[in-house]
Scaffold this motif. Structure first.
Motif: not given
Length: 464
Positions: A392-394, A326-341, A384-390
């Motif tokens: 990236s910071a786009g 559970r506590e590693s989820i935020p870091e996994a998101q960071r490693l994945e890329g940029v999301s809207i949190k 509730y966080n959102i990734f778009l396909p790339d």
């Protein structure tokens, strides 16, 4: 004026207490690396008297002050603007544990004490300080109070607002208000301490606090449970509450995309289920007594609900492994890329409908979006966080539109766009859209009364 101000500032503490130039760099970027600023200097007072002297000096010279604790804000709440005209005031050197009153179940601490050090001090006295979240080793009590932080145990113990009994605060002009009372009952006027909890340093600087302690539980039970969906998770929560009452300390909801990110970025972590269930809940119970009795109670409810695939931790290390997921989820998101949190809350009864309807609305607008949903179902707070396909910071180009979709769904259910992360710079503009004119007028009147020159953390919290 800057040279005169800095020269006088240097007389108020020891040489190590004032940083300038490159030595300030580590204080000027927020944790998520979204906000960066400049400062006249970084001041690091050692006690309340030094804080008061520094604020009095700033008041005389009309220098703005940006308070900073562990610099773990997720909304840019402790980062100065780009003008370089503010003093950044860090409480990191003011970190002592003043007193533990085991009979009164209270602990008095300096604002710079880390959450982990307060937890450890409580344990040494055979007590529990229940506030807990991933940044416990670096976040400071002053900042946690200033943002009314929450965490994983809010279901049973409440957030920081519920855990504070008294405060010491230095006001904008350097006046010290000493409200360090360890009383559960005190009806002698307005509850002033609650003005400062959640105010993000815009009304004054919290310097010390009296916090609630609790008897340390001796029995624990932890389970990781696949469920059919958020509605099934909510029904399970109600069944557990009927059977176990306030022994439920945590009830966390985790979606399959979270587990997929963990598998990708932390392959050494266990994946308890194959295939990954669409939804999981992580449950923790705590009480006095023996682990086995509490585990039996939890197992009884789970199996009565037909949840035969549930995993009950058989020992402390297995429980820690569940929580590490559970506590590693935020870091996994960071490693994945940029999301809207998003850090939202809605009434518990509205969570299943929110997840379904908000997901539908988002995917209609962004068919390739990836939704990462997890959080504190037990108290109605979702991340509730959102990734778009790339990835990236786009994605920031779509932030306003994505936010509008999500916050519309939140507002329709009478929820909040900020549950535990605060407002800071990131969400400041949302206040005028989702808080009524009456509420904003009252907040501004309080701000004007306590900080008429707008010196305390300007550019945060309240919209212009």
């Amino acid at each position: 004026m800057s040279a005169e101000f800095l020269a006088e500032l240097a007389t108020l503490t020891d040489p190590a207490g004032i940083l300038t130039g490159a030595a300030t760099d580590g204080y000027l970027l927020d944790q998520r690396r979204r906000f960066a600023g400049r400062a006249l200097a970084v001041a690091r007072p050692r006690d309340t008297a030094e804080v008061a002297a520094m604020l009095a000096l700033c008041h005389r010279h009309r220098v703005a002050v940006v308070p900073q604790g562990g610099n773990t804000s997720l909304c840019g709440g402790a980062t100065p603007d780009s003008s370089g005209q503010a003093l950044l005031l860090s409480l990191e050197r003011f970190h002592g544990i003043d007193d533990i009153d085991a009979d009164n179940n209270t602990i008095t601490v300096a604002a710079g004490a880390t959450l982990a050090s307060v937890q450890a001090a409580a344990r040494s006295a055979g007590r529990l300080f229940p506030a807990d979240w991933a940044a416990a080793a670096s976040c400071q009590i002053g900042g946690a109070l200033a943002t009314n932080a929450g965490g994983i145990n809010v279901l049973r113990y409440g957030n920081m607002r519920n855990l504070v009994l008294g405060l010491e605060v230095v006001l904008a002009d350097g006046t010290i208000w000493n409200g360090l009372r360890g009383l559960r009952k005190d009806n002698t006027g307005y509850d002033l301490k609650q003005l400062f909890v959640g105010s993000e340093g815009t009304l004054g600087i919290i310097t010390r606090a009296v916090l609630r302690l609790y008897p340390a539980p001796t029995a624990h039970a932890t389970a990781l449970v696949p469920v059919a969906g958020p509605q099934a998770a909510l029904e399970l929560l109600h069944e557990l509450q009927a059977a176990a009452g306030d022994r439920i300390t945590s009830f966390e909801l985790i979606s399959a995309p979270c587990m997929a990110l963990l598998a990708q970025h932390f392959p050494a972590l266990p994946q308890p289920f194959a295939p990954i269930p669409d939804w999981l809940v992580l449950i923790e119970l705590a009480d006095a007594g023996e682990d086995s009795a509490l585990q039996d109670k939890l197992a009884e409810v789970l199996f009565a609900q037909g949840l035969d695939e549930a995993l009950l931790a058989q020992h402390a290390s297995q429980s820690r492994a569940f929580w590490e997921l559970r506590e590693s989820i935020p870091e996994a998101q960071r490693l994945e890329g940029v999301s809207i949190k998003h850090d939202i809350s809605v009434p518990l009864s509205a969570i299943p409908d929110f997840i379904e309807q908000c997901g539908r609305a988002l995917l209609a607008a962004y068919p390739t979006a990836q939704i990462i949903a997890f959080g504190h179902l037990g108290d109605g707070n979702l991340h509730y966080n959102i990734f778009l396909p790339d990835h990236s910071a786009g994605v920031y180009a779509e932030e306003e539109h994505i936010n509008a979709i999500i916050y519309r769904e939140v507002a329709e259910r009478r929820g909040s766009f900020s549950a535990e992360h605060g407002i800071g710079q990131l969400k400041r503009g949302l206040m005028q859209h989702y808080r009524s004119p009456v509420e904003l007028a009252l907040m501004r009147q309080i701000k004007q009364a306590l900080d008429p020159h707008n010196l305390m953390n300007p550019g945060k919290f309240l919209p212009d």
